[in-house]
Design a protein around this motif. Sequence first.
Motif, mmCIF file in Angstrom:
data_model
loop_
_atom_site.group_PDB
_atom_site.id
_atom_site.type_symbol
_atom_site.label_atom_id
_atom_site.label_comp_id
_atom_site.label_asym_id
_atom_site.label_seq_id
_atom_site.Cartn_x
_atom_site.Cartn_y
_atom_site.Cartn_z
ATOM 1 N N PRO A 196 -37.570 -20.286 -63.429
ATOM 2 C CA PRO A 196 -37.192 -18.877 -62.682
ATOM 3 C C PRO A 196 -36.304 -19.096 -61.678
ATOM 4 N N TRP A 197 -36.472 -19.955 -60.422
ATOM 5 C CA TRP A 197 -35.629 -20.576 -60.174
ATOM 6 C C TRP A 197 -34.979 -21.198 -60.515
ATOM 7 N N GLY A 200 -34.046 -21.180 -63.219
ATOM 8 C CA GLY A 200 -32.988 -20.554 -63.757
ATOM 9 C C GLY A 200 -31.225 -19.770 -63.266
ATOM 10 N N ARG A 201 -31.656 -19.421 -62.339
ATOM 11 C CA ARG A 201 -31.251 -18.785 -61.102
ATOM 12 C C ARG A 201 -29.982 -19.334 -60.608
ATOM 13 N N ALA A 202 -30.234 -20.875 -59.992
ATOM 14 C CA ALA A 202 -29.689 -21.788 -59.645
ATOM 15 C C ALA A 202 -28.316 -21.869 -60.587
ATOM 16 N N ASP A 209 -27.308 -19.776 -62.463
ATOM 17 C CA ASP A 209 -25.971 -18.877 -62.903
ATOM 18 C C ASP A 209 -25.398 -18.874 -61.509
ATOM 19 N N HIS A 210 -25.695 -18.635 -60.238
ATOM 20 C CA HIS A 210 -24.823 -19.242 -58.148
ATOM 21 C C HIS A 210 -24.283 -20.644 -58.398
ATOM 22 N N GLY A 214 -25.843 -13.110 -65.693
ATOM 23 C CA GLY A 214 -26.478 -13.750 -66.125
ATOM 24 C C GLY A 214 -28.019 -14.493 -67.057
ATOM 25 N N ARG A 218 -30.535 -17.389 -65.588
ATOM 26 C CA ARG A 218 -31.766 -16.336 -64.793
ATOM 27 C C ARG A 218 -32.611 -15.796 -66.304
ATOM 28 N N GLY A 275 -34.174 -19.196 -66.806
ATOM 29 C CA GLY A 275 -35.746 -19.809 -66.618
ATOM 30 C C GLY A 275 -36.476 -19.110 -67.088
ATOM 31 N N LYS A 276 -36.627 -17.308 -67.392
ATOM 32 C CA LYS A 276 -37.902 -16.813 -67.370
ATOM 33 C C LYS A 276 -37.913 -17.490 -68.683
#
Length: 404
Positions: A62-63, A65-67, A69-70, A335, A338, A341-342
């Motif tokens: 999950p972390w 996945g956020r990376a 997107d960012h 998104g 993210r 990632g989930k």
Amino acid sequence: MSERPPIATILALGLTQIIGYGTLYYSFSILAPDMAKDLHWSSEWIFAALSVALLLGGLSAPWLGRAMDHFGAGWVMTAGSAIAATALVACAYAPGKTGFVAALIVIEVAANLVQYGAAFALLVQASPHTAQRSITYLTLIAGFASTIFWPITTLLHAHLSWQNVYLVFAGLNLLVCLPVHAWLAFGLARNTTRKQDSAKEVVEGCLGPDIRPLGFLLMVVGFSLQSLVSAAILVHMVPLLSGLGLGATAAIVGTVFGPSQVLSRFTNMVLGGNLPPLALATIASALIPGGVLILIVTAPSVVGAMAFALVFGLGSGLFSIVTGTLPLMLFGSDGYGRLQGKVMAARLIVSATAPFALAFAIVHIGTFVSLTITAVLGAFAVVAFLSIAHLQRRAPSLVQKASL
């Protein structure tokens, strides 16, 4: 006029996916016996270490996945190639069991940074409206990873220790994958800058906001159940066949399974353009437990074992496609990293625990009963995807073509 998929990007990712899966995943089973010997472990403990690494790698998804997107999936994959190379070197030079397991955990985290989940996110970020076709093309190319790297690893290991094989693989990740991923990241950054003055290119999901949480839950359950069956069966293929009186056919099953995965992806690419991802997900979720059911009913028939490998492989091939295309269809491109990632976290955690669960079940309740339970659990994935289709029909949703 429909947009064309970014062919150069797909071909570049195809190369890095073959190397990524080949060096970080498929090579392990060939090198594991010598790893166990050098570390004074049994083979069971080596694969237990792999399961722990997969589990912890899944928890990091999950972390990651956020990376994506960012920072952008391209830069995440570039960093992943550097981390993969470093972890392979650390594994080769590990002074003992603790160092080896620590390096193996980093390898599995790096795998999440460079394999399908990240590659799918990059394709969505590069061209959302062609991403579904691009993902299909990519999985067709990457489907040859095992076909290429099993013999390459075997050949290298005939002349080199497993440590030196890992050093060669570290070089591939550092000297081939890292520059390719960096090139893709720069190209994606330029495209993003070019589009800043125009409307943001976005693909809308077909599920309305009010039903997205339930839709996501059902999708994750469906994917996780498919991962459970796939991971459990593939890891225990040889002992399963032996337990059913089919031990001698393991080699035959292996020759059918791999090509059938590629066949399903190629057939979908040529003929499945009008099938929405949800329909493909439902078909895949029926084929995977269906193959297990064929094995249960026909054992110890060699023809039945080949039919099992064909059907199971067809389902597995489609499954790898829909894990990228279905989230895009249902929830859109905003998104997407993210979201992936989930999904990856749930799938990897289940994949890490499934082999142990099936091994435990075989010992305590027998092969036939264990396989039957596995097939029934897999069949519930069909129910999950049909429930998503029911949600679409019942609730208001955004209008979007399912096939882009």
